[in-house]
Scaffold this motif. Structure first.
Motif, short mmCIF file in Angstrom:
data_model
loop_
_atom_site.label_atom_id
_atom_site.label_comp_id
_atom_site.label_asym_id
_atom_site.label_seq_id
_atom_site.Cartn_x
_atom_site.Cartn_y
_atom_site.Cartn_z
N VAL A 128 51.51 -15.66 29.52
CA VAL A 128 51.37 -14.21 29.55
C VAL A 128 51.60 -13.67 30.95
O VAL A 128 52.29 -12.67 31.15
N VAL A 129 51.01 -14.34 31.95
CA VAL A 129 51.17 -13.88 33.33
C VAL A 129 52.63 -13.95 33.76
O VAL A 129 53.13 -13.06 34.47
N ARG A 130 53.33 -14.96 33.33
CA ARG A 130 54.75 -15.07 33.70
C ARG A 130 55.55 -13.89 33.14
O ARG A 130 56.40 -13.31 33.84
N ALA A 131 55.27 -13.53 31.88
CA ALA A 131 55.96 -12.39 31.28
C ALA A 131 55.61 -11.09 31.99
O ALA A 131 56.48 -10.25 32.26
N LEU A 132 54.33 -10.92 32.31
CA LEU A 132 53.92 -9.70 33.00
C LEU A 132 54.50 -9.63 34.41
O LEU A 132 54.87 -8.56 34.90
N THR A 133 54.57 -10.79 35.08
CA THR A 133 55.12 -10.83 36.43
C THR A 133 56.60 -10.47 36.44
O THR A 133 57.09 -9.76 37.33
N GLN A 134 57.32 -10.96 35.44
CA GLN A 134 58.74 -10.63 35.35
C GLN A 134 58.95 -9.15 35.09
O GLN A 134 59.95 -8.57 35.54
N ALA A 135 58.00 -8.52 34.37
CA ALA A 135 58.12 -7.09 34.08
C ALA A 135 57.62 -6.22 35.23
O ALA A 135 57.96 -5.04 35.30
N ALA A 136 56.80 -6.79 36.12
CA ALA A 136 56.23 -5.99 37.22
C ALA A 136 57.35 -5.57 38.18
O ALA A 136 58.13 -6.39 38.66
N GLY A 137 57.41 -4.28 38.46
CA GLY A 137 58.43 -3.77 39.37
C GLY A 137 59.78 -3.55 38.73
O GLY A 137 60.71 -3.12 39.38
N HIS A 138 59.87 -3.87 37.41
CA HIS A 138 61.13 -3.66 36.69
C HIS A 138 60.84 -2.79 35.46
O HIS A 138 59.70 -2.44 35.18
N HIS A 139 61.88 -2.48 34.74
CA HIS A 139 61.68 -1.65 33.56
C HIS A 139 61.04 -2.43 32.42
O HIS A 139 60.23 -1.89 31.68
N GLY A 140 61.38 -3.70 32.28
CA GLY A 140 60.73 -4.53 31.26
C GLY A 140 60.84 -3.95 29.87
O GLY A 140 59.84 -3.77 29.18
N GLY A 141 62.07 -3.63 29.44
CA GLY A 141 62.25 -2.99 28.15
C GLY A 141 61.84 -3.85 26.98
O GLY A 141 61.49 -3.32 25.92
N GLN A 142 61.89 -5.16 27.11
CA GLN A 142 61.53 -6.06 26.01
C GLN A 142 60.15 -6.66 26.19
O GLN A 142 59.83 -7.67 25.56
N LEU A 143 59.31 -6.06 27.01
CA LEU A 143 58.00 -6.63 27.26
C LEU A 143 57.12 -6.62 26.01
O LEU A 143 56.41 -7.58 25.75
N THR A 144 57.19 -5.54 25.23
CA THR A 144 56.35 -5.48 24.03
C THR A 144 56.72 -6.58 23.04
O THR A 144 55.84 -7.20 22.44
N GLU A 145 58.02 -6.82 22.87
CA GLU A 145 58.44 -7.90 21.97
C GLU A 145 57.99 -9.26 22.51
O GLU A 145 57.56 -10.14 21.75
N SER A 146 58.08 -9.42 23.85
CA SER A 146 57.64 -10.68 24.45
C SER A 146 56.14 -10.89 24.26
O SER A 146 55.70 -12.00 23.94
N LEU A 147 55.35 -9.83 24.43
CA LEU A 147 53.90 -9.96 24.25
C LEU A 147 53.56 -10.27 22.81
O LEU A 147 52.62 -11.03 22.53
N THR A 148 54.29 -9.70 21.86
CA THR A 148 54.05 -10.01 20.45
C THR A 148 54.29 -11.49 20.18
O THR A 148 53.49 -12.16 19.51
#
Length: 283
Positions: free
Chosen positions: A165-185
């Protein structure tokens, strides 16, 4: 009665307990968090019981080695004979991580930013990881960079599922992270699958834990029966040579009990993020 051997035996028992506790592997974390952890009430109770049992054994047998082995046994055997609390805590932690991941996903879907989502979900996070999430939210509110706060959060939890989870959040931090919700699911579903897998593994290892309890309990009852019912059989152990032999035999038994306990535990999967592999958080 010469109290010097008894006192020496109790000192050896206390030293062995402290050495064992000091060498016990603990998950890494922030120094301030670990330093504030007091000795828990069950540990204090076991320590008092171990010292008391060692003193009683020394008075009854007048053998320093008996005091040492008895104190060490009273301290260590509850972990062998008792339930696997570490496994229960690990399952609860994984389930809590999955629930928090879903909370983050649902909050992000309401168009909140990642920092705001972390802050909003902290008070309602499941209890097994709530202190760590509250600390993460406090760090974010205090102006700490999100990648740095997430690194500290992962180190404090020291859990492979949390690392994902932290890796996904870190990759989204400072970026738009458009696919973050799908990744968290996907990560939430993965966490629940891991919890189910660990439950199935625990079921298959239940027979090993039962065998460990039976073997350990039988040995303890046999030794106690010899001390109470047939002291004459143990007379050769009263000499210095006998004490050395008793220490050797007791060490062999202790090694066997440790192996039984180790074989019945479920090993922790390797972590993704650690001090040697900070991953994207360092960027």
């Amino acid at each position: 009665m010469n109290l010097l051997p008894i006192l020496l035996g109790l000192g050896c028992a206390a030293g062995l307990v402290l050495i064992t506790d000091g060498l016990r592997r603990r998950p890494p974390g922030t120094p301030t968090t670990r330093a504030r952890r007091p000795l828990t009430s069950p540990d204090r109770t076991r320590l008092i019981a171990a010292v008391t049992a060692g003193f009683v054994a020394a008075v009854v047998t007048r053998w320093p080695v008996a005091a040492l082995l008895t104190a060490a046994g009273v301290w260590a055997l509850p972990r062998v004979l008792g339930p696997d609390r570490e496994h229960t805590r690990a399952i609860a932690r994984i389930e809590a991580i999955a629930t928090w991941t879903e909370l983050l996903r649902d909050t992000l879907s309401s168009a909140a930013g990642l920092e705001q989502a972390i802050t909003a979900t902290a008070p309602v996070t499941p209890q097994p990881i709530r202190p760590q999430v509250l600390a993460l939210a406090g760090a974010v509110r205090g102006g700490v960079r999100l990648p740095d706060a997430l690194r500290a959060f992962a180190a404090d939890l020291a859990d492979p599922t949390a690392d994902l989870v932290v890796r996904a959040l870190t990759q989204a931090a400072g970026h738009h992270g458009g696919q973050l919700t799908e990744s968290l699911t996907s990560l939430a579903a993965t966490a629940r699958e891991q919890a189910q897998i660990r439950m199935r593994i625990a079921t298959t290892r239940a027979t090993t834990r039962t065998a460990a309890r039976v073997i350990t309990g039988t040995c303890v009852v046999m030794v106690a029966g010899l001390i109470v019912l047939n002291r004459g059989f143990l007379t050769p152990y009263s000499t210095l040579t006998g004490q050395m032999v008793l220490l050797t035999v007791g060490s062999i038994y202790a090694a066997g009990f440790w192996w039984l306990a180790h074989a019945s535990r479920i090993p922790q999967p390797p972590r993704i993020l650690d001090g040697s592999n900070p991953g994207p958080a360092s960027t």
